[in-house]
Design an enzyme around this catalytic site. Structure first.
Site, short mmCIF file in Angstrom:
data_model
loop_
_atom_site.label_atom_id
_atom_site.label_comp_id
_atom_site.label_asym_id
_atom_site.label_seq_id
_atom_site.Cartn_x
_atom_site.Cartn_y
_atom_site.Cartn_z
N GLY A 1 2.86 -1.12 4.21
CA GLY A 1 2.92 0.29 3.82
C GLY A 1 4.33 0.71 3.49
N GLY A 2 5.00 1.33 4.45
CA GLY A 2 6.32 1.90 4.24
C GLY A 2 7.32 0.96 3.58
N HIS B 1 -9.47 1.27 4.79
CA HIS B 1 -8.21 1.46 5.52
C HIS B 1 -8.45 2.45 6.66
CE1 HIS B 1 -4.13 2.69 6.46
NE2 HIS B 1 -3.73 1.58 5.87
N GLU C 1 -5.40 -4.74 10.53
CA GLU C 1 -4.39 -3.70 10.72
C GLU C 1 -4.67 -2.92 12.00
OE1 GLU C 1 -2.38 -2.68 6.69
OE2 GLU C 1 -3.94 -1.25 7.13
N SER D 1 3.42 -2.07 10.30
CA SER D 1 4.85 -2.16 10.58
C SER D 1 5.47 -3.51 10.24
CB SER D 1 5.13 -1.79 12.05
OG SER D 1 4.80 -0.43 12.28
N GLY E 1 2.64 2.33 10.69
CA GLY E 1 3.65 3.37 10.56
C GLY E 1 4.37 3.73 11.84
N ASN F 1 0.86 -1.17 0.00
CA ASN F 1 0.00 0.00 0.00
C ASN F 1 0.90 1.23 0.00
OD1 ASN F 1 -1.78 2.06 0.54
ND2 ASN F 1 -2.28 1.38 2.62
N TRP F 2 0.99 1.88 -1.15
CA TRP F 2 1.92 3.02 -1.25
C TRP F 2 1.35 4.29 -0.63
CZ3 TRP F 2 4.95 3.20 -6.55
CH2 TRP F 2 5.82 2.08 -6.61
N LYS F 3 0.05 4.27 -0.31
CA LYS F 3 -0.58 5.46 0.27
C LYS F 3 -0.33 6.67 -0.65
CE LYS F 3 -0.10 3.26 4.70
NZ LYS F 3 -0.05 3.36 6.15
N GLU G 1 -6.84 4.86 7.67
CA GLU G 1 -6.59 6.26 7.32
C GLU G 1 -7.78 6.86 6.57
OE1 GLU G 1 -2.79 5.56 5.47
OE2 GLU G 1 -1.94 5.09 7.44
P1 PGA Z 1 2.94 0.35 7.52
O1 PGA Z 1 1.45 0.55 6.93
O2 PGA Z 1 3.45 -0.96 6.95
O3 PGA Z 1 3.71 1.53 7.01
O4 PGA Z 1 2.82 0.29 8.99
C1 PGA Z 1 0.58 -0.52 6.73
C2 PGA Z 1 -0.72 -0.05 6.16
O5 PGA Z 1 -1.23 0.99 6.61
O6 PGA Z 1 -1.29 -0.69 5.26
#
Ligand code: PGA
Length: 248
Positions: free
Chosen positions: A229-230, A93, A163, A208, A169, A9-11, A95
């Site tokens: 994500g990251g 998600h 999640e 994470s 993050g 997930n590149w956000k 967010e």
């Molecule tokens: P993260 O994000 O791996 O950067 O913690 C995961 C996500 O929100 O899908």
């Protein structure tokens, strides 16, 4: 046997220069034993599909509107994602839930729209830290699951991602026992609702996930992959996670 899934997930990260990472993943993991999905920002879906080529990397969106078309400035319809070459879409998600006030009912409506467009919905659930501290984790997740996943879920149209909001993050992750508890609970809830059809639905852990913790997380019962994500932004990191999942 559920086919494992490494999802990135590149956000709101990435420009055309980042397509190189997709090309590298596609080249390096063409024979991966797991499925690979990358969800870049909407601006990159068309070139990302081209960068992924005909290989093992699928491309997805990060959200869609519940309606098929119309006067919704700034939104994207599921059919438009499909038309751009996406095969999946992340929905609900945390967010989106936090930044845009998306409710479980909104997520369910978007999921139906995704299915109508032929997309696989990657539906996210997860508790906040305060909810976990109050001992409400399973209640919250059960409620989100019941409200966010509409009737009609199958192993081919739904992937579920657990999640924990506080793990996204932050570099913090639940213990392996805590991950197992939630994933076993999700499997049981899905089975109670869908019977045998629940057996094939993939359950991803997200929050994470890094090259250094991927293998131990992938060894947990009912963890069928990760939503990353990251650590999905760079082929070098995501590649190690794909390798760990392939070996799991
Ligand atoms: P993260 O994000 O791996 O950067 O913690 C995961 C996500 O929100 O899908």
């Amino acid at each position: 046997m559920r086919r494992k899934l490494a999802a990135g997930n590149w956000k709101m990260n990435g420009t055309r220069a980042s397509l190189e990472e997709i090309g590298r993943i596609a080249a390096d993991h063409s024979t991966a034993a797991c499925e690979i999905l990358i969800c870049p920002p909407a601006t990159l879906i068309v070139p990302a599909v081209a960068a992924a080529g005909a290989g093992s990397v699928r491309i997805g969106g990060q959200d869609c509107h519940a309606k098929a078309s119309g006067a919704h400035t700034g939104d994207i319809a599921a059919g438009q994602l499909a038309d751009a070459g996406a095969s999946h879409v992340i929905l609900g998600h945390s967010e989106r839930r936090a930044d845009h006030g998306e409710s479980d009912a909104d997520v369910a409506a978007k999921t139906l729209a995704a299915w109508a467009a032929g997309l696989v919905a990657v539906v996210c659930v997860g508790e906040t830290e305060a909810e976990r501290d109050r001992g409400e984790t399973l209640v919250v997740i059960g409620r989100q699951l019941a409200g966010s996943v509409p009737e009609g879920a199958t192993a081919t149209n739904l992937v579920l991602a657990y999640e924990p909001v506080w793990a996204i993050g932050t570099g913090r992750t639940p213990t392996l026992d805590q991950i197992a508890e939630v994933h076993d609970f999700l499997r049981a809830e899905l089975t109670a609702r869908l019977g045998d059809a629940a057996t094939g639905i993939r359950l991803l852990y997200g929050g994470s996930v890094k090259p250094s913790n991927a293998a131990e997380i992938f060894a947990v019962s009912n963890v069928d992959g990760a939503l990353v994500g990251g650590a999905s932004l760079k082929a070098a990191d995501f590649g190690q996670i794909i390798a760990a999942l392939s070996a799991a």
